[in-house]
Write a protein that holds these residues in place. Sequence first.
Motif, mmCIF file in Angstrom:
data_model
loop_
_atom_site.group_PDB
_atom_site.id
_atom_site.type_symbol
_atom_site.label_atom_id
_atom_site.label_comp_id
_atom_site.label_asym_id
_atom_site.label_seq_id
_atom_site.Cartn_x
_atom_site.Cartn_y
_atom_site.Cartn_z
ATOM 1 N N ILE A 20 6.980 -1.839 -7.436
ATOM 2 C CA ILE A 20 5.662 -2.320 -7.030
ATOM 3 C C ILE A 20 5.021 -1.264 -6.136
ATOM 4 N N ALA A 21 3.865 -0.790 -6.557
ATOM 5 C CA ALA A 21 3.107 0.182 -5.777
ATOM 6 C C ALA A 21 1.900 -0.511 -5.161
ATOM 7 N N GLY A 22 1.493 -0.031 -4.003
ATOM 8 C CA GLY A 22 0.319 -0.619 -3.371
ATOM 9 C C GLY A 22 0.076 -0.003 -2.011
ATOM 10 N N ARG A 23 -1.145 -0.044 -1.592
ATOM 11 C CA ARG A 23 -1.495 0.499 -0.284
ATOM 12 C C ARG A 23 -0.949 -0.393 0.824
ATOM 13 N N ASN A 24 -0.876 0.129 2.024
ATOM 14 C CA ASN A 24 -0.476 -0.686 3.170
ATOM 15 C C ASN A 24 -1.430 -1.867 3.307
ATOM 16 N N GLY A 25 -0.869 -3.048 3.505
ATOM 17 C CA GLY A 25 -1.682 -4.253 3.634
ATOM 18 C C GLY A 25 -2.013 -4.925 2.320
ATOM 19 N N SER A 26 -1.450 -4.422 1.220
ATOM 20 C CA SER A 26 -1.761 -5.004 -0.093
ATOM 21 C C SER A 26 -0.991 -6.292 -0.363
ATOM 22 N N GLY A 27 0.044 -6.583 0.444
ATOM 23 C CA GLY A 27 0.814 -7.810 0.279
ATOM 24 C C GLY A 27 2.245 -7.598 -0.187
ATOM 25 N N LYS A 28 2.667 -6.346 -0.435
ATOM 26 C CA LYS A 28 4.012 -6.068 -0.947
ATOM 27 C C LYS A 28 5.103 -6.586 -0.011
ATOM 28 N N THR A 29 5.009 -6.210 1.251
ATOM 29 C CA THR A 29 6.068 -6.571 2.193
ATOM 30 C C THR A 29 6.136 -8.074 2.395
ATOM 31 N N VAL A 30 4.985 -8.737 2.449
ATOM 32 C CA VAL A 30 4.976 -10.199 2.580
ATOM 33 C C VAL A 30 5.645 -10.843 1.359
ATOM 34 N N LEU A 31 5.351 -10.329 0.162
ATOM 35 C CA LEU A 31 5.992 -10.846 -1.046
ATOM 36 C C LEU A 31 7.504 -10.663 -0.973
ATOM 37 N N PHE A 32 7.963 -9.486 -0.559
ATOM 38 C CA PHE A 32 9.402 -9.228 -0.449
ATOM 39 C C PHE A 32 10.049 -10.169 0.565
ATOM 40 N N LYS A 33 9.371 -10.404 1.681
ATOM 41 C CA LYS A 33 9.919 -11.304 2.703
ATOM 42 C C LYS A 33 10.049 -12.732 2.175
ATOM 43 N N MET A 34 9.118 -13.156 1.323
ATOM 44 C CA MET A 34 9.219 -14.491 0.729
ATOM 45 C C MET A 34 10.377 -14.563 -0.268
ATOM 46 N N ILE A 35 10.585 -13.495 -1.030
ATOM 47 C CA ILE A 35 11.661 -13.493 -2.021
ATOM 48 C C ILE A 35 13.016 -13.657 -1.346
#
Length: 244
Positions: free
Chosen positions: A60-75
């Motif tokens: 998953i690629a994305g700029r900072n603040g795109s939601g990647k880390t939040v998604l990973f934390k939910m997983i």
Amino acid sequence: MKCHWRVNDNIFTAETDRYRQKGIKMEYVAEIKNVSKRFGDETVVREVSLSLEPGKIYGIAGRNGSGKTVLFKMIIGFLRPTMGKIFVHGKEIGKDADFAEDTGIIIETPGFLGGFSGYKNLEYLAAIKKRIGREEIRKSMELVGLDPDSRKKVKKYSLGMRQRLGIAQAIMEHPKFLVLDEPMNGLDREGAAEIRELFLRLKEEGTTILLSSHHREDMEELCDKVYGMEDGRLQRSAAFHLTR
């Protein structure tokens, strides 16, 4: 104690291959079903659905603040979705299990006890579940290019060394699922190439890997499928997020 290093059980790998040859659908390692996350009035993850198959690498690629880390934390169970469901190894996170089981993680900057060596930090972490011993800890450090006999304290580690130690802790208990947020952060070109080679070996042994990265090499050389994340939405094409 004699240790036979196996990142994943060979039986699992053989079973995966057998199912694929017969055309039988394997259970997904993880399923994200229509997941959204809000903080107050701000929606940071929007209706994300994703299914991860055994023995594949997803990027998953994305700029900072795109939601990647939040998604990973939910997983992995650090955050709960506002809407939707997440399953890891068939268990719903937040209902059947508080946190993802049999899962190695790196989320943001790995945190360690600065006054102790890398080996001692991993030894303390391994003592929590008591699944592995000294030889497995040593081998995990060697696999990422760290010396398990070094007495150097983690507070004196470079960013790249800390990242290598984070990867060692993620793989040392042989999880079948890895969730890695920017695992190449702080590594030079040679170090990143070494870690990519390690990830490909893990994949061959049946590990499923979900990672985020800004670098084209990581996505092109590692990933079976690449997604982009923009404004909390997941999309299949991610080329515009990647850099050389």
